[in-house]
Design a protein around this motif. Structure first.
Motif, mmCIF file in Angstrom:
data_model
loop_
_atom_site.group_PDB
_atom_site.id
_atom_site.type_symbol
_atom_site.label_atom_id
_atom_site.label_comp_id
_atom_site.label_asym_id
_atom_site.label_seq_id
_atom_site.Cartn_x
_atom_site.Cartn_y
_atom_site.Cartn_z
ATOM 1 N N ALA A 144 -18.202 18.868 39.317
ATOM 2 C CA ALA A 144 -18.677 19.909 38.469
ATOM 3 C C ALA A 144 -19.326 19.115 37.371
ATOM 4 O O ALA A 144 -20.904 20.341 37.062
ATOM 5 C CB ALA A 144 -18.659 20.715 38.356
ATOM 6 N N ASP A 145 -19.590 18.204 36.974
ATOM 7 C CA ASP A 145 -20.247 17.857 35.143
ATOM 8 C C ASP A 145 -22.172 17.392 35.514
ATOM 9 O O ASP A 145 -22.562 17.183 34.952
ATOM 10 C CB ASP A 145 -19.772 16.188 35.008
ATOM 11 N N THR A 146 -21.835 16.955 37.044
ATOM 12 C CA THR A 146 -22.836 16.347 37.995
ATOM 13 C C THR A 146 -24.310 17.781 37.320
ATOM 14 O O THR A 146 -25.103 17.463 37.988
ATOM 15 C CB THR A 146 -23.511 16.306 38.951
ATOM 16 N N ALA A 147 -23.159 18.833 37.568
ATOM 17 C CA ALA A 147 -24.841 20.152 37.920
ATOM 18 C C ALA A 147 -24.614 20.510 36.618
ATOM 19 O O ALA A 147 -25.696 21.869 36.398
ATOM 20 C CB ALA A 147 -23.752 21.381 38.700
ATOM 21 N N VAL A 148 -24.463 19.694 35.478
ATOM 22 C CA VAL A 148 -24.648 20.790 34.115
ATOM 23 C C VAL A 148 -25.916 20.370 33.603
ATOM 24 O O VAL A 148 -26.249 21.486 32.388
ATOM 25 C CB VAL A 148 -23.362 20.857 33.217
ATOM 26 N N ALA A 149 -26.758 19.880 34.236
ATOM 27 C CA ALA A 149 -28.458 20.040 33.369
ATOM 28 C C ALA A 149 -29.078 20.765 33.937
ATOM 29 O O ALA A 149 -29.040 21.691 34.802
ATOM 30 C CB ALA A 149 -29.126 18.865 34.143
ATOM 31 N N ALA A 164 -12.973 25.585 37.291
ATOM 32 C CA ALA A 164 -13.316 25.529 38.644
ATOM 33 C C ALA A 164 -13.147 24.646 39.824
ATOM 34 O O ALA A 164 -12.843 24.168 40.992
ATOM 35 C CB ALA A 164 -14.360 26.622 39.588
ATOM 36 N N ALA A 165 -13.459 23.101 38.441
ATOM 37 C CA ALA A 165 -13.229 21.664 39.671
ATOM 38 C C ALA A 165 -12.034 21.094 40.146
ATOM 39 O O ALA A 165 -11.874 20.244 40.410
ATOM 40 C CB ALA A 165 -14.340 20.997 39.349
#
Lengths: 354, 70
Positions: free
Chosen positions: A3-8, B22-23
């Protein structure tokens, strides 16, 4: 985490797309949690052998504050207690002899938070002055003469603790944030923003790493934080009113909370959901403070009905009531070796039970 | 316009928060509950407020005896 890679931020993100995603994520969260909800704590507990809970007796009464006692914390030496009060004073007590060892004047009344440092050589306190001040103990000079302001929020200070070190201080505030400070320089190291209202309570994870903590607030939420990233990693929002207190279970895998909705709840961090609820129809008053016994079998709850309750955490039944305080119980705190429970109250006293 | 930008930023923060939640990996409640029970069973003998004191002498907050040896 993926999920962290999708925050940009991407150019095509719009308010509408974000709102849609929020709804989808909420639904996914609920489905995932429900899928794993294959048992209940009370059902498992029913098969355990019953135990006779001992009756805790009043052992000491600490008298000396001139007004409501708002907070208390044990020294790591298992003998001293620091308490803070509406009267603007901090008192260091010898709990064994029930005597005052030191009275420290604070810059304002309503000192809502106080904490001992892990070394036992320092205490921190703050409240309506929006600050946390640390006072070194011992030595020749008066602690008040050597005080140092460490933290400043834009609203009242509701809770503070030293995260396993004398060098840092973690604070919670009515401004809706938590913050980590460097004690020596007073520098802000990390700000924690996700609560939508006043933060009322804090507790540090009981692991050696000390890299997680939990908070509770007037937005009814209990949030679990990663201290290094500054992100909230889990949220529990089943309480119906302000969360006044949060406390990690001694195992570190779950968190108990106390709320103005007159219930306590147990949230399991690995199952990511509420697993027990401690409430009775006859209990109508808010829970101001919670703490665990050493094994985590007993959950103590300090309430606005002038009592403290002991709950069997597994069967979710009340097994004892500590009566005697003449006003709200604001704080329950187990001594570090688990031999006594301290209660603090608006009746201006602290009491010790064992 | 500023208002819209800040609303968008706020919403982005909320969404990011939920993406993180959610992750995370979860365990079944049955496993979590069994671990809670196991922890308590492993530590209940050390819990003075639960099982009492082996002797009142080890209770630092016991009543001082009214009789003293002179």
């Amino acid at each position: 985490m993926a999920a962290d890679t999708a925050v940009a931020p991407s150019p095509e993100e719009t308010l509408e797309s974000l709102l849609r995603e929020v709804e989808a994520l909420k639904q996914k969260l609920e489905e995932e949690r429900q899928k794993l909800n294959d048992a209940s704590l009370s059902f498992v507990a029913e098969r355990l052998e019953t135990i006779n809970f001992p009756t805790l007796k009043l052992r000491r009464m600490l008298k000396g504050h001139q007004a409501k006692v708002l907070c208390a914390d044990w020294s790591p030496d298992k003998r001293h207690i620091v308490s803070s009060s509406q009267d603007g004073k901090l008192i260091i007590w010898d709990a064994f002899t029930a005597t005052k060892e030191l009275t420290i004047p604070m810059p304002s009344t309503w000192v809502m938070a106080c904490a001992y440092a892990p070394s036992g050589n320092m205490v921190a306190a703050g409240g309506l002055d929006n600050k946390v001040t640390v006072f070194p103990l011992g030595g020749e000079e008066e602690p008040a003469a050597r005080k140092r302001t460490v933290a400043t929020h834009t609203s009242y200070m509701s809770a503070c603790l030293f995260p396993n070190t004398d060098r840092q201080l973690l604070t919670a505030s009515g401004d809706g944030t938590c913050a980590l400070w460097d004690v020596e320089s007073g520098q802000l190291l990390q700000s924690f923003q996700a609560h939508a209202a006043d933060v009322m309570a804090l507790d540090l994870a009981p692991t050696d790493m000390g890299d997680a903590f939990v908070s509770g607030g007037c937005d009814r939420a209990v949030l679990v934080w990663d201290m290094r990233s500054g992100h909230a990693v889990q949220a529990f929002d089943t309480h119906l009113s302000d969360v006044n207190s949060v406390r990690y279970h001694p195992s570190g895998d779950s968190v108990a909370s106390g709320s103005d909705d007159s219930s306590c709840r147990l949230f399991d961090l690995r199952a990511d959901r509420e697993v027990a609820r401690y409430a009775k129809d006859s209990l109508l008053f808010g829970v101001n403070s919670v703490d665990w016994s050493v094994s985590g079998r007993l959950l103590f709850a300090g309430c606005s009905d002038y009592t403290a309750s002991a709950w069997d955490a597994l069967r979710a039944v009340r097994v004892g009531t500590l009566t005697g305080h003449e006003h709200r119980v604001t704080r329950v705190a187990l001594s570090p070796d688990g031999t006594a429970l301290a209660t603090a109250s608006w009746d201006s006293t602290l009491r010790l039970w064992a | 316009m500023d208002m819209m930008v800040s609303t968008l930023q706020q919403q982005r923060a909320v969404t990011e928060q939920l993406r993180r939640e959610a992750a995370i990996r979860r365990v079944p409640v049955s496993v979590a509950v069994a671990d809670i029970v196991r922890y308590i069973n492993e530590h209940d003998q050390e819990d003075c407020l639960l099982v009492g004191f082996s002797s009142q002498k080890v209770n630092p907050f016991r009543e001082k005896s009214s009789c003293t040896v002179l």
